[in-house]
Design an enzyme around this catalytic site. Structure first.
Site, mmCIF file in Angstrom:
data_model
loop_
_atom_site.group_PDB
_atom_site.id
_atom_site.type_symbol
_atom_site.label_atom_id
_atom_site.label_comp_id
_atom_site.label_asym_id
_atom_site.label_seq_id
_atom_site.Cartn_x
_atom_site.Cartn_y
_atom_site.Cartn_z
ATOM 1 N N LYS A 197 0.855 -1.191 0.000
ATOM 2 C CA LYS A 197 0.000 0.000 0.000
ATOM 3 C C LYS A 197 0.886 1.233 0.000
ATOM 4 O O LYS A 197 1.701 1.426 0.890
ATOM 5 C CB LYS A 197 -0.906 -0.021 1.232
ATOM 6 C CG LYS A 197 -1.753 1.234 1.345
ATOM 7 C CD LYS A 197 -2.780 1.114 2.454
ATOM 8 C CE LYS A 197 -3.517 2.427 2.624
ATOM 9 N NZ LYS A 197 -4.475 2.363 3.730
ATOM 10 N N ARG A 207 -10.743 10.151 2.140
ATOM 11 C CA ARG A 207 -10.650 10.818 3.447
ATOM 12 C C ARG A 207 -11.855 11.722 3.661
ATOM 13 O O ARG A 207 -12.281 11.922 4.796
ATOM 14 C CB ARG A 207 -9.303 11.537 3.566
ATOM 15 C CG ARG A 207 -8.177 10.482 3.624
ATOM 16 C CD ARG A 207 -6.776 11.035 3.762
ATOM 17 N NE ARG A 207 -5.808 9.944 3.531
ATOM 18 C CZ ARG A 207 -4.534 10.119 3.225
ATOM 19 N NH1 ARG A 207 -4.030 11.342 3.148
ATOM 20 N NH2 ARG A 207 -3.742 9.087 3.031
ATOM 21 N N ARG A 220 1.076 10.014 5.643
ATOM 22 C CA ARG A 220 1.259 8.623 6.060
ATOM 23 C C ARG A 220 2.571 8.040 5.533
ATOM 24 O O ARG A 220 2.722 6.832 5.445
ATOM 25 C CB ARG A 220 0.097 7.779 5.546
ATOM 26 C CG ARG A 220 -1.280 8.267 5.969
ATOM 27 C CD ARG A 220 -2.254 7.108 5.927
ATOM 28 N NE ARG A 220 -3.647 7.503 5.903
ATOM 29 C CZ ARG A 220 -4.290 8.027 6.922
ATOM 30 N NH1 ARG A 220 -3.655 8.268 8.053
ATOM 31 N NH2 ARG A 220 -5.575 8.328 6.818
ATOM 32 N N GLU A 236 7.272 -6.670 1.069
ATOM 33 C CA GLU A 236 6.053 -6.534 1.876
ATOM 34 C C GLU A 236 5.112 -7.719 1.645
ATOM 35 O O GLU A 236 4.536 -8.271 2.587
ATOM 36 C CB GLU A 236 5.311 -5.232 1.518
ATOM 37 C CG GLU A 236 5.935 -3.970 2.078
ATOM 38 C CD GLU A 236 5.601 -3.748 3.561
ATOM 39 O OE1 GLU A 236 4.980 -4.631 4.175
ATOM 40 O OE2 GLU A 236 5.980 -2.690 4.095
ATOM 41 N N LYS A 251 -2.274 -1.536 -3.783
ATOM 42 C CA LYS A 251 -3.134 -0.351 -3.728
ATOM 43 C C LYS A 251 -2.290 0.910 -3.820
ATOM 44 O O LYS A 251 -1.283 0.991 -3.124
ATOM 45 C CB LYS A 251 -3.871 -0.387 -2.397
ATOM 46 C CG LYS A 251 -4.703 0.827 -2.111
ATOM 47 C CD LYS A 251 -5.334 0.703 -0.769
ATOM 48 C CE LYS A 251 -5.997 2.031 -0.485
ATOM 49 N NZ LYS A 251 -6.375 2.165 0.884
ATOM 50 N N SER A 277 -10.263 5.662 -4.438
ATOM 51 C CA SER A 277 -11.208 6.779 -4.557
ATOM 52 C C SER A 277 -10.779 7.815 -5.592
ATOM 53 O O SER A 277 -11.602 8.296 -6.375
ATOM 54 C CB SER A 277 -11.406 7.428 -3.191
ATOM 55 O OG SER A 277 -10.169 7.916 -2.680
HETATM 56 C C1 PBG Z 1 -6.971 3.378 5.620
HETATM 57 C C2 PBG Z 1 -7.480 3.291 4.234
HETATM 58 C C3 PBG Z 1 -7.395 4.269 3.258
HETATM 59 C C4 PBG Z 1 -8.007 3.751 2.123
HETATM 60 C C5 PBG Z 1 -8.463 2.478 2.430
HETATM 61 N N1 PBG Z 1 -8.108 2.201 3.743
HETATM 62 C C6 PBG Z 1 -6.897 5.647 3.317
HETATM 63 C C7 PBG Z 1 -5.513 5.943 3.620
HETATM 64 O O1 PBG Z 1 -4.655 5.079 3.777
HETATM 65 O O2 PBG Z 1 -5.247 7.132 3.736
HETATM 66 C C8 PBG Z 1 -8.137 4.481 0.828
HETATM 67 C C9 PBG Z 1 -9.104 3.939 -0.134
HETATM 68 C C10 PBG Z 1 -9.447 4.848 -1.253
HETATM 69 O O3 PBG Z 1 -8.841 5.900 -1.487
HETATM 70 O O4 PBG Z 1 -10.402 4.506 -1.953
HETATM 71 N N2 PBG Z 1 -7.923 2.892 6.541
#
Ligand code: PBG
Length: 327
Positions: A197, A207, A220, A236, A251, A277
């Protein structure tokens, strides 16, 4: 004029032959729908940066889950938006927290007709917006966070999750969660690991969807991966498999097709990809302006994610694509 020795166009000359020789296909059964459920609301609420996606009330979530089943979508991944947030993200592991209530309702409504995946993280629940607990320096404390993840996994499993999906990128999270599930008797509950990720700018609309703002304009990058790295993703993934992951995920998806393809080539576990997203929002925004055909682009992008090697795709287009594919 010499004739071309090989005519590639023969196999493209009509739809039937194109379908017959297609190397990759997309079906509703490849799709997982991410759904947001918000505590304490009666009516679903729109998310401006994610047109067509909502923060569900419990009732609208249940209706949407039934619709997804009727469309042939096999799974949902649930994200909770709690009424109140605190430094420890207690709502994540509260047996009466919104995701747990939602899991129980869906289990009662649909049983095994729909797979219930619980995203497992603290960021939706913490007031500082980080994926873990903070130490006295304000840094995310890896090992203290693992304890919170373990209790959360157990509570989600008790509420009826088929799979838990740790997304916080803490070291050792899969192993710790696997053990916590087994110790609590949930040997049948699987782990879908957000293994590779990246610290991506494509999570912005998410968010908004979970009302998260990272304290002090933070980010992050201290726990998610640097987009510059591919080999690191393979480490990973290897670690997560060694720790007991049942499915590994990459991701975001489209900017990381090389990673998906390499993970597929090297490892013999199912591979998931999260079309996130920002990837969804870009298609919607351009389609709204009439600049692209949104449906066609959504189909092309998700097919490309499969072609790269993903066995399954988490996408906000799940219902829309299932409608098109089933039509
Ligand atoms: C963290 C999480 C995130 C997403 C899924 N799980 C956000 C992040 O890491 O900031 C993002 C998913 C998306 O953008 O569709 N719980």
């Amino acid at each position: 004029m010499p004739y071309p020795a090989v005519r590639m166009r023969r196999l493209r000359s009509n739809r039937l032959i194109r379908d017959l020789v297609a190397e990759t296909s997309l079906s509703p059964s490849d799709l997982i729908a991410p759904l947001f459920v918000r505590e304490g609301i009666e009516e679903p609420q729109g998310i401006p940066s994610l047109p067509g996606v909502v923060q569900h009330s419990l009732a609208s979530l249940r209706a949407e889950a039934k619709r997804l089943v009727s469309l042939g979508v096999p799974a949902v991944v649930l994200f909770g938006v709690p009424a109140a947030k605190d430094p420890e993200g207690l709502g994540a592991s509260d047996p009466t927290g919104i995701v747990q209530v939602a899991l129980e309702s869906l289990a009662g409504d649909l049983g095994d007709r729909l797979l219930r995946i619980a995203d497992l993280c603290l960021d939706e629940y913490t007031d500082h917006g980080h994926c873990g607990l903070l130490d006295s320096q304000g840094e995310v404390d890896n090992d203290a966070t693992l304890e919170r993840y373990c209790t959360t996994a157990q509570v989600q499993a008790r509420a009826g999750a088929h799979l838990v999906a740790p997304s916080g990128m803490m070291d050792g999270q899969v192993g710790a969660i696997r053990k916590a599930l087994d110790d609590d008797g949930h040997t049948g509950v699987g782990v879908l690991a957000y293994a590779a990720k990246y610290a991506s700018a494509l999570y912005g609309p998410f968010r908004d969807a979970v009302d998260v703002e990272i304290a002090g304009g933070g980010d992050r990058r201290g726990y998610q991966q640097n987009p510059a790295n591919r080999r690191e993703a393979l480490r990973e993934v290897q670690l997560d498999i060694d720790e007991g992951a049942d499915i590994v995920m990459v991701k975001p998806a489209l900017s990381y097709l090389d990673v998906i393809s390499e993970v597929r080539r090297r490892f013999d576990v199912p591979v998931a990809a999260y079309h996130v997203s920002g990837e969804y929002a870009m298609v919607k925004a351009a389609a709204e302006r009439g600049w692209i055909d949104g449906e066609a682009v959504a189909l092309e992008q998700t097919l490309a994610i499969k072609r790269a090697g993903a066995d399954m795709i988490l996408t906000y287009f799940a219902a829309e694509l299932a409608e098109i594919l089933g039509a």
